[in-house]
Every structure is written in structure tokens, then in C-alpha cells.
Design an enzyme around this catalytic site. Structure first.
Site, PDB file in Angstrom:
ATOM      1  NE  ARG A  80      -1.700   1.938   3.414  1.00 25.67           N
ATOM      2  CZ  ARG A  80      -1.521   1.898   4.736  1.00 25.67           C
ATOM      3  NH1 ARG A  80      -2.175   1.037   5.483  1.00 25.67           N
ATOM      4  NH2 ARG A  80      -0.676   2.741   5.328  1.00 25.67           N
TER       5      ARG A  80
ATOM      6  CG  HIS B 211      -6.300   2.350   6.244  1.00 22.51           C
ATOM      7  ND1 HIS B 211      -6.459   1.069   5.771  1.00 22.51           N
ATOM      8  CD2 HIS B 211      -7.501   2.711   6.784  1.00 22.51           C
ATOM      9  CE1 HIS B 211      -7.704   0.666   6.032  1.00 22.51           C
ATOM     10  NE2 HIS B 211      -8.346   1.644   6.637  1.00 22.51           N
TER      11      HIS B 211
ATOM     12  CE1 TYR C  25       1.036   2.530   8.865  1.00 25.30           C
ATOM     13  CE2 TYR C  25      -0.118   4.294  10.009  1.00 25.30           C
ATOM     14  CZ  TYR C  25       0.003   3.453   8.911  1.00 25.30           C
ATOM     15  OH  TYR C  25      -0.892   3.529   7.876  1.00 25.30           O
TER      16      TYR C  25
END
Ligand SMILES: Cc1ncc(C[n+]2csc(CCOP(=O)(O)OP(=O)(O)O)c2C)c(N)n1
Ligand SMILES: [Mg+2]
Length: 368
Positions: A262, A266, A275
Site C-alpha cells: 500500500r 490507509h 508507523y
């Protein structure tokens, strides 16, 4: 995890092999004409361009949310183009590329994410169900559907039907997905479980979902699992087509793990810099699905700069047209949210609609 079992026809620099045979003795290859190769490239560029427009529209306040497919174009276009006309799709919320290959107007997810409808395409017409935001739920629904078409006698021949469910790496931890695997295995359902392993479930990395490569989970449920390079549109096509044909012939389910990444957040509500480290994203940029396919087309002289420029221009025109249509979408009447709860209405919902209409009317009468 190693790349031992990764089915790949097209490497990161566009190097191509005609066919690949796995340890189980299955051989994968594609037999595209030059025109088909070029159209596959057009699909990839178009879905990326429309996706970019989605994020821009969200940032400009025109969409409530956008779930980007950036980096997953090959997984979606390769598997979407592998479907035959009679196959049914159960998507999650990020499958704009698969939706596009189904011939659905790409505006459809935009109205959903703008909050003006619930995703207005006709699932029966396009054989593409509504987006599902409840993680993993569609996987169980699809398995029930697949069991149903078997009972209807639509499975078991080369022109039979098959069902594909899309879900993520995080979804594999859901009970419903594991229940679906049990049902599909035991009832030999004509299912392709297509897991886009994009390495993250929002901020949770893959190592928080599994101790073994995801495709190997299939063995525990009694059906084949295969890991394909999800950034390789050709291998994804070949593996998905084989699994769908296996399913439609009545030979049961397959789990495909499309190993991808990805590249974006998100959703537009997420900040991945919190993160994951930039060098990880950079290392995946080198495996970009579109640049490797473009390199292959150039090297093999199937397409050149004029073609690439025309594809970019056409995709841009489509994106601008889409933008105008999004901006022109009328706001829905608030009371319309009750309209599609049940196909033939229900007394409870009718009563809620009446109460809500009365409530709304209070504001109209107090307006100055
Ligand atoms: C049942 C359920 N639990 C939690 C959520 C919140 N949620 C939305 S997306 C997501 C992560 C899903 O990750 P993955 O399955 O890997 O799919 P991806 O978004 O990476 O495509 C979570 C936890 C939800 N929508 N539904
Ligand atoms: Mg994921």
C-alpha cells in the site's frame, strides 16, 4: 519471509519470462496479443490517475473519505481482467481498479465516498457487489453465494460460474474469513479468495497477523494456496484466471495471496508516517507495478513514447471529466437514507422515515 514461492512473470525492471512452474507442478503463462498488452497498460494508468483524483478531491473537501489503491493497480487490474463475464465479485472498499475492469462507471465509488448515496451500481447487472466496509464480512457472504450457485447447477463446466472475494491481509485475522475458508473447503465452493497483502491493516504490520506466509493457511483448510507477485499484472492475471477456471469446473476454492504494498495512506484519514519508515516505502517504489510493465512494453517494442503520452492524456481527460461530474452531484434529500434499507420496505423503516420527516419539517418552519 522469503520470496521462494512467489509466482512472477515480470520482474521489477521489466524482465519477462514466458512461463513459470511452481513446486506443485502448476505452470502459469499469459497469451496476450500486443493490443491486449497495451490495453492492460491503459487500465493500469487510468485507474491510478482516477485514484489520484479521488485523493485530491478529498483534500479539497469534496469527498468525506478516500481509500487509495496506489501501488495495488496490478493486483486489481490483473485479477479483474482475469474474470469471465459470468463471474461474481465481492469487493471490500478499495477495489476501484476491479470495479473499473467490470465496466462500471468509475464515478460510482466517488458518490459513495462523497456520502451522497450508498454506492449506486446495480450488482446484478455488473456482477460486482456493493463495497463492504465491515472488514472480512463480504468473504463469508461470497462463500454463501458460491454455495448457492453450486446448488443451482451453475458450476462444473468450462462455461460455469465462479466467485471471487477481495480482502486484505488484516482481514485474514477475522473470524468470518476463517469461517468462510471452512465452508468453502468442506462444500468445495467455486471460490477464489483474493487476498491483497499490502503489508498493513491501517497501522498494524503483517507480522501482527501471521507467523507464516498467508497463502500457506489454505493448506489447513484443505485447498490450494498460491502467492503471486501482486505488482506483476501478468502473473496476477495468469494465477487468477487459473484459479477461477479451477473453481468454475467444480474443483473447489483457491486462496491467492497477492503480495503487494500500500504505497499511500490507509485512507485519507490516516498518516502512515506515524508507523512506517520512508526507506520501506522507497524500496517498494522500485517495484512499482506500472513502471515495470512500461519497461517491458518498451523493451519488447510493443509500445513507445507516443503511446505512453496518449494514454496519460486520455487518463487525464477522464479524470477531469470525473472531477466535474463529482462537483455536480446533487446533495441527497436526508430522508432518502431510508429508501434502500429493504428492497420492498418495512413498517418499522416506514415509521422511522415518517418521524424523521416530521423532525426535518420543524427546521423548515423555524427558518427565517
Ligand atoms: C469488523 C471491522 N473491524 C475493524 C474495522 C476498522 N478497519 C477498517 S479497515 C481496517 C484494516 C483492514 O486491513 P486489511 O484487511 O489489511 O485491508 P487494507 O485496508 O489494507 O486493504 C480496520 C481494522 C472495520 N471496518 N471492520
Ligand atoms: Mg492490508
Amino acid at each position: 519471509m522469503t520470496d521462494d514461492c512467489l509466482v512472477q512473470l515480470l520482474g521489477p525492471d521489466g524482465e519477462y519470462v514466458d512461463s513459470v512452474t511452481t513446486a506443485d507442478g502448476v505452470t502459469y503463462s499469459v497469451g496476450f496479443t500486443d493490443d491486449e498488452y497495451r490495453e492492460l497498460y491503459r487500465d493500469l494508468v487510468t485507474v491510478r490517475r482516477l485514484d489520484t483524483e479521488g485523493l485530491a478531491l478529498q483534500r479539497q473537501g469534496e469527498l468525506g473519505l478516500w481509500a487509495s489503491l496506489l501501488g495495488q493497480e496490478a493486483a486489481q487490474v490483473g485479477s479483474g481482467r482475469a474474470l469471465r463475464a459470468q463471474d461474481m465479485v465481492f469487493p471490500s472498499y478499495r477495489e476501484h481498479g476491479v470495479l473499473y475492469t467490470r465496466g462500471i462507471d468509475p464515478i460510482m465509488p466517488f458518490s459513495l465516498y462523497r456520502g451522497v448515496d450508498q454506492g449506486g451500481w446495480d450488482a446484478g447487472e455488473h456482477l460486482f457487489q456493493g463495497y463492504t466496509l465491515v472488514v472480512g464480512a463480504q468473504v463469508l457472504h461470497s462463500t454463501g453465494y458460491a454455495m448457492g450457485i453450486t446448488m443451482d447447477g451453475k458450476v462444473g463446466s468450462p462455461d460455469g460460474e465462479a466467485v471471487i472475494a477481495y480482502f486484505g491481509d488484516g482481514a485474514t485475522s477475522q473470524g468470518e474469513v476463517n469461517e468462510a475458508f471452512v465452508w468453502a473447503g468442506v462444500f468445495n465452493a467455486p471460490m477464489v479468495f483474493f487476498c491483497q497483502n499490502n503489508q498493513y491493516a491501517i497501522s498494524e504490520p503483517l507480522e501482527r497477523q501471521t507467523r507464516i506466509p498467508l497463502y500457506r493457511r489454505a493448506a489447513g483448510f484443505g485447498f490450494p494456496g498460491v502467492r503471486v507477485d501482486g505488482n506483476d499484472v501478468l502473473a496476477t492475471y495468469a494465477v487468477t484466471r487459473a484459479a477461477l477456471d479451477h473453481a468454475r469446473a467444480g474443483e473447489g476454492p483457491t486462496l491467492i495471496e497477492a503480495y503487494t504494498y500500500r504505497m499511500g495512506a490507509h485512507t485519507s484519514s490516516d498518516d502512515p508516517t506515524r508507523y512506517r519508515i520512508a526507506s520501506e516505502v522507497e524500496s517498494w517504489k522500485a517495484k512499482d507495478p506500472i513502471s515495470r510493465f512500461r519497461a517491458f512494453l518498451s523493451k519488447s517494442q510493443i509500445a513507445g513514447d507516443d503511446f505512453f503520452a496518449e494514454v496519460d492524456d486520455t487518463a487525464k481527460t477522464l479524470a477531469l471529466d470525473l472531477r466535474e461530474r463529482v462537483l455536480a452531484m446533487p446533495d441527497p434529500q436526508p430522508v432518502s437514507m431510508f429508501d434502500h434499507v429493504y428492497p420492498h420496505g418495512s413498517p418499522e423503516v416506514d415509521e422511522q422515515r415518517r418521524q424523521f420527516a416530521d423532525y426535518q419539517a420543524m427546521f423548515e418552519s423555524s427558518a427565517h
